[in-house]
Design a protein around this motif. Structure first.
Motif, PDB file in Angstrom:
ATOM      1  N   GLU A 153       0.839  -1.197   0.000  1.00  0.00           N
ATOM      2  CA  GLU A 153       0.000   0.000   0.000  1.00  0.00           C
ATOM      3  C   GLU A 153       0.875   1.249   0.000  1.00  0.00           C
ATOM      4  O   GLU A 153       1.947   1.260   0.588  1.00  0.00           O
ATOM      5  N   PRO A 154       0.419   2.315  -0.663  1.00  0.00           N
ATOM      6  CA  PRO A 154       1.158   3.566  -0.564  1.00  0.00           C
ATOM      7  C   PRO A 154       1.197   4.052   0.874  1.00  0.00           C
ATOM      8  O   PRO A 154       0.405   3.621   1.707  1.00  0.00           O
ATOM      9  N   GLY A 155       2.099   4.951   1.173  1.00  0.00           N
ATOM     10  CA  GLY A 155       2.203   5.494   2.512  1.00  0.00           C
ATOM     11  C   GLY A 155       0.976   6.320   2.883  1.00  0.00           C
ATOM     12  O   GLY A 155       0.132   6.636   2.041  1.00  0.00           O
ATOM     13  N   PRO A 160      -3.313   6.766  -4.971  1.00  0.00           N
ATOM     14  CA  PRO A 160      -2.773   6.147  -6.184  1.00  0.00           C
ATOM     15  C   PRO A 160      -2.795   7.040  -7.406  1.00  0.00           C
ATOM     16  O   PRO A 160      -1.846   7.056  -8.197  1.00  0.00           O
ATOM     17  N   GLY A 161      -3.884   7.819  -7.607  1.00  0.00           N
ATOM     18  CA  GLY A 161      -3.981   8.658  -8.795  1.00  0.00           C
ATOM     19  C   GLY A 161      -2.903   9.732  -8.853  1.00  0.00           C
ATOM     20  O   GLY A 161      -2.245   9.919  -9.884  1.00  0.00           O
ATOM     21  N   THR A 162      -2.711  10.441  -7.744  1.00  0.00           N
ATOM     22  CA  THR A 162      -1.672  11.473  -7.699  1.00  0.00           C
ATOM     23  C   THR A 162      -0.291  10.855  -7.792  1.00  0.00           C
ATOM     24  O   THR A 162       0.606  11.394  -8.456  1.00  0.00           O
ATOM     25  N   LEU A 163      -0.111   9.715  -7.151  1.00  0.00           N
ATOM     26  CA  LEU A 163       1.178   9.029  -7.204  1.00  0.00           C
ATOM     27  C   LEU A 163       1.544   8.678  -8.636  1.00  0.00           C
ATOM     28  O   LEU A 163       2.687   8.870  -9.070  1.00  0.00           O
ATOM     29  N   THR A 192       2.935  19.204  -1.840  1.00  0.00           N
ATOM     30  CA  THR A 192       2.372  17.893  -2.182  1.00  0.00           C
ATOM     31  C   THR A 192       3.312  17.117  -3.088  1.00  0.00           C
ATOM     32  O   THR A 192       3.565  15.920  -2.875  1.00  0.00           O
ATOM     33  N   ALA A 193       3.829  17.791  -4.116  1.00  0.00           N
ATOM     34  CA  ALA A 193       4.743  17.122  -5.037  1.00  0.00           C
ATOM     35  C   ALA A 193       5.962  16.582  -4.304  1.00  0.00           C
ATOM     36  O   ALA A 193       6.397  15.444  -4.531  1.00  0.00           O
ATOM     37  N   ARG A 194       6.507  17.383  -3.382  1.00  0.00           N
ATOM     38  CA  ARG A 194       7.685  16.949  -2.638  1.00  0.00           C
ATOM     39  C   ARG A 194       7.362  15.741  -1.754  1.00  0.00           C
ATOM     40  O   ARG A 194       8.168  14.812  -1.642  1.00  0.00           O
ATOM     41  N   ARG A 195       6.177  15.715  -1.165  1.00  0.00           N
ATOM     42  CA  ARG A 195       5.798  14.579  -0.317  1.00  0.00           C
ATOM     43  C   ARG A 195       5.727  13.288  -1.134  1.00  0.00           C
ATOM     44  O   ARG A 195       6.200  12.234  -0.701  1.00  0.00           O
ATOM     45  N   TYR A 196       5.161  13.378  -2.323  1.00  0.00           N
ATOM     46  CA  TYR A 196       5.070  12.192  -3.178  1.00  0.00           C
ATOM     47  C   TYR A 196       6.446  11.772  -3.687  1.00  0.00           C
ATOM     48  O   TYR A 196       6.757  10.583  -3.778  1.00  0.00           O
ATOM     49  N   HIS A 199       8.242   9.975  -1.000  1.00  0.00           N
ATOM     50  CA  HIS A 199       7.705   8.617  -0.880  1.00  0.00           C
ATOM     51  C   HIS A 199       8.363   7.704  -1.913  1.00  0.00           C
ATOM     52  O   HIS A 199       8.763   6.574  -1.592  1.00  0.00           O
ATOM     53  N   LEU A 200       8.486   8.185  -3.144  1.00  0.00           N
ATOM     54  CA  LEU A 200       9.111   7.379  -4.193  1.00  0.00           C
ATOM     55  C   LEU A 200      10.582   7.122  -3.895  1.00  0.00           C
ATOM     56  O   LEU A 200      11.118   6.058  -4.219  1.00  0.00           O
ATOM     57  N   VAL A 201      11.244   8.086  -3.268  1.00  0.00           N
ATOM     58  CA  VAL A 201      12.626   7.872  -2.825  1.00  0.00           C
ATOM     59  C   VAL A 201      12.671   6.770  -1.775  1.00  0.00           C
ATOM     60  O   VAL A 201      13.525   5.878  -1.806  1.00  0.00           O
ATOM     61  N   SER A 202      11.725   6.784  -0.831  1.00  0.00           N
ATOM     62  CA  SER A 202      11.734   5.835   0.275  1.00  0.00           C
ATOM     63  C   SER A 202      11.498   4.406  -0.177  1.00  0.00           C
ATOM     64  O   SER A 202      11.949   3.466   0.473  1.00  0.00           O
ATOM     65  N   VAL A 203      10.779   4.219  -1.310  1.00  0.00           N
ATOM     66  CA  VAL A 203      10.517   2.854  -1.796  1.00  0.00           C
ATOM     67  C   VAL A 203      11.497   2.440  -2.884  1.00  0.00           C
ATOM     68  O   VAL A 203      11.348   1.387  -3.501  1.00  0.00           O
TER      69      VAL A 203
END
Length: 226
Positions: A153-155, A160-163, A192-196, A199-203
């Motif tokens: 699951e995303p964080g 999912p759509g924004t991701l 918001t963009a930075r948060r996403y 998240h992509l960096v973390s995974v």
């Protein structure tokens, strides 16, 4: 001590093959016994190395992966296969399952997803050790071990759509992009963009580095990892 699971990587893009080998090396209980880039080389490597598991790119330059799985079964090889592919059409997935492919990884994926799939596969194999026969409950348990208990699951706060929009913007950027640039491309705020992006960096799907663009506060540049 249980012998490590012997893995053959079949991938025609050298950088992707290296990334998959690095992923395998990070997992306990696995070892890479070879890496090849064509179907013909795969058939030879399976015969020579006798791997336990093949990580198979379905779209190879000389053959489709499902044709190769059929060839393996015809030749009597019971090696397990995990499909690693960008193709996710319903018919192709169904055909893969019918041929006994034990897992299906859709590119691009993070190390976390890769680890989940191989860990469940390892648990599946270990469930057969020390048993000469299995009850119905045992069989159900072994088959269930091939599926993660819960999907990735995303964080928290990640939709999912924004991701997917952020992923697309970053994949389409030449040489990477900043949070500001991704925000403009996706119609979101910079925060918001930075948060996403974080998240992509973390995974493990995105890398980031400091972008120096003159005087003032430096900003981060994010790059999609192929």
């Amino acid at each position: 001590m249980t012998d490590p699971i012997r893995v053959l990587i079949v991938e025609d893009e050298p950088l992707t093959a290296e990334a998959h080998a690095a992923y395998v090396a990070r997992l306990e209980g696995f070892t890479v016994v070879g890496s090849v880039g064509t179907g013909r080389a795969m058939l030879s490597a399976v015969a020579a190395e006798r791997p336990d598991l093949v990580l198979l790119d379905l779209d190879l330059p000389d053959a489709h992966g499902l044709q190769l799985v059929r060839a393996l079964r015809t030749a009597g090889f019971a090696v397990d296969v995990i499909a690693v592919t960008a193709a996710n059409d319903a018919r192709g997935v169904r055909n893969a399952i019918a041929l006994g492919i034990v897992q299906y990884l859709v590119k691009p994926f993070s190390f976390r997803t890769f680890s989940e799939r191989l860990t469940t596969y390892r648990e599946y194999r270990q469930g057969f050790e020390g048993h000469r026969s299995l009850s119905q409950a045992d069989i159900d348990e072994r088959l269930g071990a091939l599926r993660p208990a819960t999907p990735s699951e995303p964080g928290k706060g990640i939709t999912p759509g924004t991701l997917e929009s952020v992923r697309a913007a970053l994949m389409g950027a030449t040489g990477g992009a900043s949070a500001t640039e991704v925000a403009e491309a996706t119609g979101t705020s910079r925060v918001t963009a930075r948060r996403y992006l974080e998240h992509l960096v973390s995974v493990g799907q995105v890398d980031k580095d400091v972008r120096h663009s003159g005087p003032g506060r430096p900003e981060y540049e994010y790059r999609w990892l192929r």
